[in-house]
Write a protein that holds these residues in place. Structure first.
Motif, short mmCIF file in Angstrom:
data_model
loop_
_atom_site.label_atom_id
_atom_site.label_comp_id
_atom_site.label_asym_id
_atom_site.label_seq_id
_atom_site.Cartn_x
_atom_site.Cartn_y
_atom_site.Cartn_z
N GLY A 24 0.84 -1.19 0.00
CA GLY A 24 0.00 0.00 0.00
C GLY A 24 0.88 1.24 0.00
N GLU A 56 -1.08 -0.68 -4.32
CA GLU A 56 -2.39 -0.08 -4.04
C GLU A 56 -2.17 1.32 -3.50
OE1 GLU A 56 -6.06 -0.64 -0.88
OE2 GLU A 56 -5.15 -2.44 -1.74
N LEU A 80 -6.98 4.26 5.40
CA LEU A 80 -7.43 3.02 4.78
C LEU A 80 -6.30 2.01 4.70
CD1 LEU A 80 -9.52 1.30 3.32
CD2 LEU A 80 -8.89 2.47 1.19
N LEU A 81 -5.11 2.47 4.34
CA LEU A 81 -3.96 1.56 4.25
C LEU A 81 -3.63 0.97 5.62
CD1 LEU A 81 -1.63 3.52 1.82
CD2 LEU A 81 -3.13 1.59 1.30
N GLN A 91 -5.71 0.39 8.06
CA GLN A 91 -6.73 -0.62 8.34
C GLN A 91 -6.47 -1.91 7.58
OE1 GLN A 91 -10.49 1.22 7.41
NE2 GLN A 91 -10.22 2.85 8.92
N ARG A 92 -6.08 -1.77 6.33
CA ARG A 92 -5.85 -2.95 5.50
C ARG A 92 -4.60 -3.72 5.95
NH1 ARG A 92 -8.31 -4.11 1.19
NH2 ARG A 92 -6.51 -4.64 -0.12
N ALA A 137 -5.61 -5.60 9.04
CA ALA A 137 -6.52 -6.70 8.71
C ALA A 137 -5.82 -7.83 7.96
CB ALA A 137 -7.69 -6.17 7.87
N ASP A 177 -4.62 -7.57 4.84
CA ASP A 177 -4.88 -7.48 3.41
C ASP A 177 -3.68 -6.95 2.62
OD1 ASP A 177 -7.50 -8.36 3.81
OD2 ASP A 177 -8.22 -6.31 4.16
N LEU A 178 -2.70 -6.40 3.33
CA LEU A 178 -1.48 -5.89 2.70
C LEU A 178 -0.27 -6.47 3.42
CD1 LEU A 178 -2.43 -2.10 2.28
CD2 LEU A 178 -2.27 -3.80 0.44
#
Length: 330
Positions: free
Chosen positions: A130, A162, A168-169, A171-172, A175, A177-178
């Motif tokens: 990210g 991304e 947002l980064l 959070q990802r 989570a 996701d990154l």
């Protein structure tokens, strides 16, 4: 003398009395600030302590992100925003009359989860990364150049990228996701306080490329038209920013007052944010720093080419506001 006559005489005398000079109204400075940015903390201190006095009336415009600020400034909807001097130079070359005053030398970095197996930038090959800001963000272009020069890695080709806003980064990443995020220093500090690990700082990247990592990259960017119409107002505002920095460098009470605005989830996060802000306070701003910036620009032009600095190989004349030198604060 009859009463009506006395009244008329008194009214005439009052009208003939010299009137006190009307106080000049303080010029309004429309300052665009990103709500989650650290300049908003400084703005809070300035407002609470009325550090600009009667010289200028600061009107804060809330921005969704830094790009919105750039659009507002260039379009005339804001008089001042926070941005880096590389962008200022590019815009001056394009005909926009804007100039830079220093705010911070703090820089971000690449952050990975606590249990990540990644050990260096070389390990980003094939990973989900990210990136805060857009594809022309200076930190991204410097990281890209560093990866290629030091590790022979083309991140645009060899990684899954991304581009998104820092919250947002974060959070990802949390989570899962990154695999890594390149983000601004205050978001990196929040992630690290929650257990994440810094893979590489942008200071390390800069040093790896031969770039001075102590320069104040980020600053207040003002429209020249406003600065020329209100020189005393601009000077009062800059003096207020330095006074706010002195307060934040040494006052526990100021940070307690800022805690709600910082939205720190833990004491560790609040401490990390405070330390990062204070570490980034520019100690001096003189012709020596501006000469170093000009030399840096030439080096960055070599490293990043037109994507980083634009078509010019030299920093644009007028990039820095003249006459605002200062030494180290006591």
């Amino acid at each position: 003398m009859p009463a009506p006559m006395i009244v008329r005489v008194l009214v005439l005398l009052i009208l003939l009395l010299p009137l006190p000079a009307m106080a000049a109204e303080a010029p309004a400075l429309r300052l665009g600030l990103v709500k989650f940015g650290t300049a908003a903390w400084e703005g809070d201190v300035i407002a609470r302590h009325a550090l600009t006095g009667d010289a200028v009336a600061v009107q804060v415009i809330d921005l969704a992100n830094p790009e919105a600020g750039k659009i507002a400034l260039l379009g005339g909807a804001a008089d001042m925003i926070v941005a880096d001097w590389l962008w200022v130079s590019r815009q001056r070359d394009a005909g926009h009359r804007i100039s830079f005053l220093p705010f911070s030398s703090s820089v971000g970095g690449v952050v990975v989860p606590a249990g990540s197996p990644l050990a260096s930038v070389a390990d980003l090959r094939g990973r989900r990364i990210g990136v805060a800001g857009g594809p022309l963000d200076k930190s991204w272009l410097l990281l890209k150049a560093y990866a290629e020069r030091v590790h022979g890695l083309d991140l645009e080709r060899d990684a899954d990228l991304e581009f998104a806003a820092p919250p947002l980064l974060s959070q990802r990443l949390e989570a899962g996701d990154l695999d890594a995020v390149l983000t601004y220093w205050h978001f990196a500090a929040r992630l690290e306080a929650a257990g994440a690990r810094r893979l590489v700082s942008m200071a390390d990247v800069a040093r790896g490329l031969g770039v001075d990592d102590t320069m104040p990259w980020i600053g207040y960017v003002v429209r020249d038209e406003w600065a020329e119409r209100h020189p005393s107002g601009l000077r009062a505002f800059f003096a207020a920013t330095r006074a706010a920095k002195r307060l934040l460098a040494g006052s526990d009470a100021e940070w307690l007052a800022l805690r709600p605005r910082m939205a720190a989830r833990t004491d560790a996060e609040a401490a990390a944010l405070r330390a990062g802000y204070v570490a980034g306070i520019p100690q001096t701003w003189t012709e020596a720093e501006r000469r170093r910036a000009a030399a840096l620009f030439a080096l960055l032009a070599e490293i990043g080419g037109t994507r980083l600095v634009g078509p010019s190989r030299h920093i644009a004349d007028g990039t820095f506001v003249a006459g605002f030198d200062h030494g180290a604060d006591p």
